[in-house]
Design an enzyme around this catalytic site. Structure first.
Site, short mmCIF file in Angstrom:
data_model
loop_
_atom_site.label_atom_id
_atom_site.label_comp_id
_atom_site.label_asym_id
_atom_site.label_seq_id
_atom_site.Cartn_x
_atom_site.Cartn_y
_atom_site.Cartn_z
N LEU A 82 0.80 -1.34 -0.15
CA LEU A 82 -0.16 -0.07 -0.21
C LEU A 82 0.78 1.35 -0.07
CD1 LEU A 82 -1.64 -2.21 2.20
CD2 LEU A 82 -3.30 -0.37 1.74
N THR A 131 -5.53 1.98 -7.45
CA THR A 131 -6.70 2.81 -7.38
C THR A 131 -7.51 2.99 -8.80
OG1 THR A 131 -7.25 5.39 -7.41
CG2 THR A 131 -5.00 4.67 -8.27
N ASP A 132 -8.74 3.33 -8.60
CA ASP A 132 -9.51 3.32 -9.91
C ASP A 132 -9.16 4.51 -10.68
OD1 ASP A 132 -10.49 5.67 -8.42
OD2 ASP A 132 -12.53 5.20 -8.56
N GLU A 133 -8.38 5.43 -10.16
CA GLU A 133 -7.91 6.57 -11.10
C GLU A 133 -7.16 6.28 -12.23
OE1 GLU A 133 -6.72 10.23 -8.87
OE2 GLU A 133 -8.18 9.91 -7.26
N TYR A 156 -0.08 11.52 -9.98
CA TYR A 156 -0.53 10.72 -8.94
C TYR A 156 -0.86 9.17 -9.82
CZ TYR A 156 -3.23 7.48 -5.85
OH TYR A 156 -3.87 6.55 -5.46
N LYS A 160 0.74 5.56 -10.38
CA LYS A 160 -0.06 4.33 -10.04
C LYS A 160 -0.24 3.49 -11.27
CE LYS A 160 -1.48 3.22 -6.45
NZ LYS A 160 -0.94 2.64 -5.28
N LEU A 196 -10.42 15.54 0.83
CA LEU A 196 -11.99 15.99 1.05
C LEU A 196 -12.69 16.08 2.11
CD1 LEU A 196 -14.04 17.96 -0.60
CD2 LEU A 196 -15.16 15.90 -0.97
P1 NAD Z 1 -1.66 7.34 2.78
O1 NAD Z 1 -0.99 8.76 2.11
O2 NAD Z 1 -2.61 7.55 3.94
O3 NAD Z 1 -0.56 6.46 3.41
C1 NAD Z 1 0.40 6.10 2.59
C2 NAD Z 1 1.37 5.52 3.56
O4 NAD Z 1 2.63 5.10 2.97
C3 NAD Z 1 2.02 6.30 4.79
O5 NAD Z 1 1.95 5.48 6.00
C4 NAD Z 1 3.44 6.54 4.51
O6 NAD Z 1 4.26 6.95 5.47
C5 NAD Z 1 3.81 5.43 3.54
N1 NAD Z 1 4.81 5.71 2.77
C6 NAD Z 1 4.92 6.72 1.73
N2 NAD Z 1 6.15 6.55 1.01
C7 NAD Z 1 6.81 5.58 1.53
C8 NAD Z 1 8.05 5.08 1.25
N3 NAD Z 1 8.93 5.59 0.34
N4 NAD Z 1 8.43 3.88 1.90
C9 NAD Z 1 7.55 3.36 2.95
N5 NAD Z 1 6.41 3.90 3.32
C10 NAD Z 1 5.98 5.04 2.63
O7 NAD Z 1 -2.31 6.45 1.54
P2 NAD Z 1 -3.86 5.75 1.72
O8 NAD Z 1 -4.98 6.66 1.38
O9 NAD Z 1 -3.87 4.97 2.80
O10 NAD Z 1 -3.50 4.69 0.42
C11 NAD Z 1 -2.86 3.55 0.68
C12 NAD Z 1 -2.77 2.84 -0.89
O11 NAD Z 1 -4.31 2.69 -1.27
C13 NAD Z 1 -2.13 3.76 -2.08
O12 NAD Z 1 -1.45 2.76 -2.60
C14 NAD Z 1 -3.17 4.26 -2.62
O13 NAD Z 1 -2.76 4.80 -3.92
C15 NAD Z 1 -4.15 3.31 -2.72
N6 NAD Z 1 -5.59 3.80 -2.64
C16 NAD Z 1 -6.28 4.75 -1.97
C17 NAD Z 1 -7.22 5.27 -2.00
C18 NAD Z 1 -8.08 6.19 -1.10
O14 NAD Z 1 -9.03 6.72 -1.30
N7 NAD Z 1 -7.25 6.79 -0.12
C19 NAD Z 1 -8.48 4.60 -2.92
C20 NAD Z 1 -7.69 3.62 -3.56
C21 NAD Z 1 -6.34 3.02 -3.65
O1 DAU Z 2 -10.41 7.56 -6.51
C1 DAU Z 2 -9.47 6.76 -5.57
C2 DAU Z 2 -8.65 7.98 -5.20
O2 DAU Z 2 -9.29 8.79 -4.30
C3 DAU Z 2 -7.01 7.52 -4.50
O3 DAU Z 2 -6.55 6.78 -5.41
C4 DAU Z 2 -6.36 8.63 -4.04
O4 DAU Z 2 -5.38 8.30 -3.03
C5 DAU Z 2 -7.26 9.50 -2.88
O5 DAU Z 2 -6.75 10.74 -2.51
C6 DAU Z 2 -8.71 9.99 -3.72
O6 DAU Z 2 -8.29 10.96 -4.58
P1 DAU Z 2 -9.40 12.23 -5.01
O7 DAU Z 2 -8.63 13.20 -5.79
O8 DAU Z 2 -10.59 11.50 -5.50
O9 DAU Z 2 -9.59 12.56 -3.48
P2 DAU Z 2 -9.87 13.96 -2.72
O10 DAU Z 2 -10.25 13.74 -1.50
O11 DAU Z 2 -8.30 14.73 -3.03
O12 DAU Z 2 -10.88 14.61 -3.73
C7 DAU Z 2 -12.18 14.16 -3.86
C8 DAU Z 2 -12.92 15.37 -4.57
O13 DAU Z 2 -13.06 16.59 -3.93
C9 DAU Z 2 -12.05 15.63 -5.93
O14 DAU Z 2 -13.06 15.72 -7.02
C10 DAU Z 2 -11.50 16.90 -5.71
C11 DAU Z 2 -12.49 17.61 -4.81
N1 DAU Z 2 -11.84 18.36 -3.55
C12 DAU Z 2 -10.76 17.92 -2.96
C13 DAU Z 2 -10.22 18.86 -2.05
C14 DAU Z 2 -8.95 18.22 -1.33
C15 DAU Z 2 -12.14 19.74 -3.69
O15 DAU Z 2 -13.37 20.29 -4.22
N2 DAU Z 2 -11.60 20.56 -2.71
C16 DAU Z 2 -10.56 20.16 -1.87
O16 DAU Z 2 -10.15 21.03 -1.02
#
Ligand code: NAD
Ligand code: DAU
Length: 352
Positions: A82, A131-133, A156, A160, A196
């Site tokens: 992750l 991720t779906d992105e 980003y 990925k 967000l």
């Molecule tokens: P996050 O940013 O909250 O956490 C990332 C973690 O990775 C942190 O603990 C950080 O310290 C660690 N990290 C970063 N760089 C590192 C490195 N070089 N070596 C070791 N550790 C490192 O991320 P998240 O939101 O928990 O996402 C986790 C995974 O899931 C990611 O791969 C992300 O792409 C994927 N993902 C996230 C979402 C979402 O909505 N947050 C959705 C789909 C997929």
């Molecule tokens: O779809 C999965 C992804 O979802 C993950 O892979 C990413 O790690 C995770 O960060 C998230 O990406 P998004 O860009 O969709 O999430 P974020 O919370 O940054 O933004 C959600 C939506 O809200 C997006 O359309 C941008 C908008 N936004 C976000 C922020 C931070 C705002 O309008 N204002 C803001 O300040």
């Protein structure tokens, strides 16, 4: 018995997964390799830190020698990967660090697995969390399936997508047993307040502007983070080697509508008049390359492995808001220091 290396286990999703695995599987050893960047926080893991089946290693996934050492020392047979730079806005400012961690870091882990496991690939698994992105953006209708072509738009998502391609290439080229899952937006406790939902909860509490990108018309598909951790558990145990699984909540929200739900929920819990904080909504310049709509078709995961989201959104969002209101110290701790500088750069005086 399993020796599972979880990378990024101190982050948002990783910490939910580590807590789940450590408590549900006392016979498994869970090794958490995390660099503790601004997004990683050991406070997220206090519940498990003293468990005998939990081990923490502070380190960088890009440090290939360290990665090999960890594989050998703990006889790792499974990787659930992750660790990543995960915030789209940061990737627009600093794409290099995304290429380094997300692409080279993944490659370093793949090479570590290949070198240490050699030909002994029985009961081994490299499970990559994506991720779906990577699929890009949808119009008003349709869903991403596992067969949708990759079309990333942000640094980003490009990083990925690249890491997914490397993972698949190790399956095709070296027979490394891999699985990939691509999930939609997660929400829940312990998410860093740059994303967000936690950012807006924090700002509503502090009566600060809510920076809505563009017209707030972009659509995201939201999944409760515990349901993502459950899906990872199911895929890790029952998924087929070489396959991709999409994970999503069938729960699409236009940003502006979601923001109004957050406002309503926070106002209610803070005892403010309904909708009082709507005046904080501030439309700001759109995110560059902002994908319009994400929506995941997760029927393969449901039909083949039996996973479904467990929680209705209304219940999940209320739980989430309550958690942030009850854990203000956590929010203050993670947002001190460097984060202040980042917020100032991103949002300028709106953050004051
Ligand atoms: P996050 O940013 O909250 O956490 C990332 C973690 O990775 C942190 O603990 C950080 O310290 C660690 N990290 C970063 N760089 C590192 C490195 N070089 N070596 C070791 N550790 C490192 O991320 P998240 O939101 O928990 O996402 C986790 C995974 O899931 C990611 O791969 C992300 O792409 C994927 N993902 C996230 C979402 C979402 O909505 N947050 C959705 C789909 C997929
Ligand atoms: O779809 C999965 C992804 O979802 C993950 O892979 C990413 O790690 C995770 O960060 C998230 O990406 P998004 O860009 O969709 O999430 P974020 O919370 O940054 O933004 C959600 C939506 O809200 C997006 O359309 C941008 C908008 N936004 C976000 C922020 C931070 C705002 O309008 N204002 C803001 O300040």
């Amino acid at each position: 018995m399993k020796n599972i290396l979880v990378t990024g286990g101190a982050g948002f999703i990783g910490s939910h997964l580590v807590r789940l695995l450590v408590s549900k599987y006392p016979n498994y050893q869970i090794i958490n390799l995390d660099l503790l960047t601004y997004a990683g926080n050991l406070e997220n893991l206090v519940e498990v830190q003293n468990k005998s089946n939990y081990h923490f290693v502070k380190g960088d996934i890009c440090d290939h020698e360290l990665v090999k050492e960890v594989f050998q020392k703990y006889q790792v047979d499974t990787v659930i990967h992750l660790a990543a730079e995960s915030h789209v806005d940061r990737s627009i400012k600093d794409p290099f660090s995304f290429a380094k961690t997300n692409v080279l870091g993944t490659l370093s882990l793949l090479q570590g697995a290949k070198q240490v496991w050699g030909n002994n690939l029985n009961n081994k698994l490299f499970y990559h969390i994506s991720t779906d992105e990577v699929y890009g953006t949808l119009g008003k209708s349709g869903f991403f399936t596992e067969n949708t072509s990759y079309d990333p738009h942000s640094p980003y998502s490009a990083s990925k997508a690249s890491s997914d391609h490397f993972v698949r290439s190790f399956y095709d080229t070296y027979n490394l047993p891999i699985i990939i899952s691509n999930c939609s937006n997660n929400y829940g406790s312990h998410q860093f307040p740059e994303k967000l939902i936690p950012l807006f909860i924090k700002n509503i509490c502090n009566n600060k502007p809510l920076p809505v990108y563009g017209k707030g018309e972009n659509v995201r598909d939201w999944l409760f983070v515990n349901d993502h951790a459950r899906a990872i558990d199911v895929i890790f145990h029952k998924g087929k080697i070489g396959e991709t699984y999409n994970i999503g909540g069938f729960n699409e929200w236009k940003n502006i509508d979601l923001i109004k739900v957050i406002i309503k929920t926070v106002d209610k819990l803070l005892g403010r008049p309904e909708g009082a904080s709507e005046e904080l909504i501030t439309f700001v310049t759109d995110r560059a390359g902002h994908d319009y709509r994400y929506a995941i078709d997760s029927s393969k995961l449901k039909n083949e492995l039996g996973w479904e989201p467990s929680l209705q959104f209304e219940e999940g969002i209320e739980k989430t808001v309550k958690w942030y209101l009850e854990n203000k110290d956590w929010v203050d701790n993670v947002t001190s220091g460097n984060y202040q500088k980042y917020y100032q750069e991103m949002y300028g005086s709106q953050g004051d």
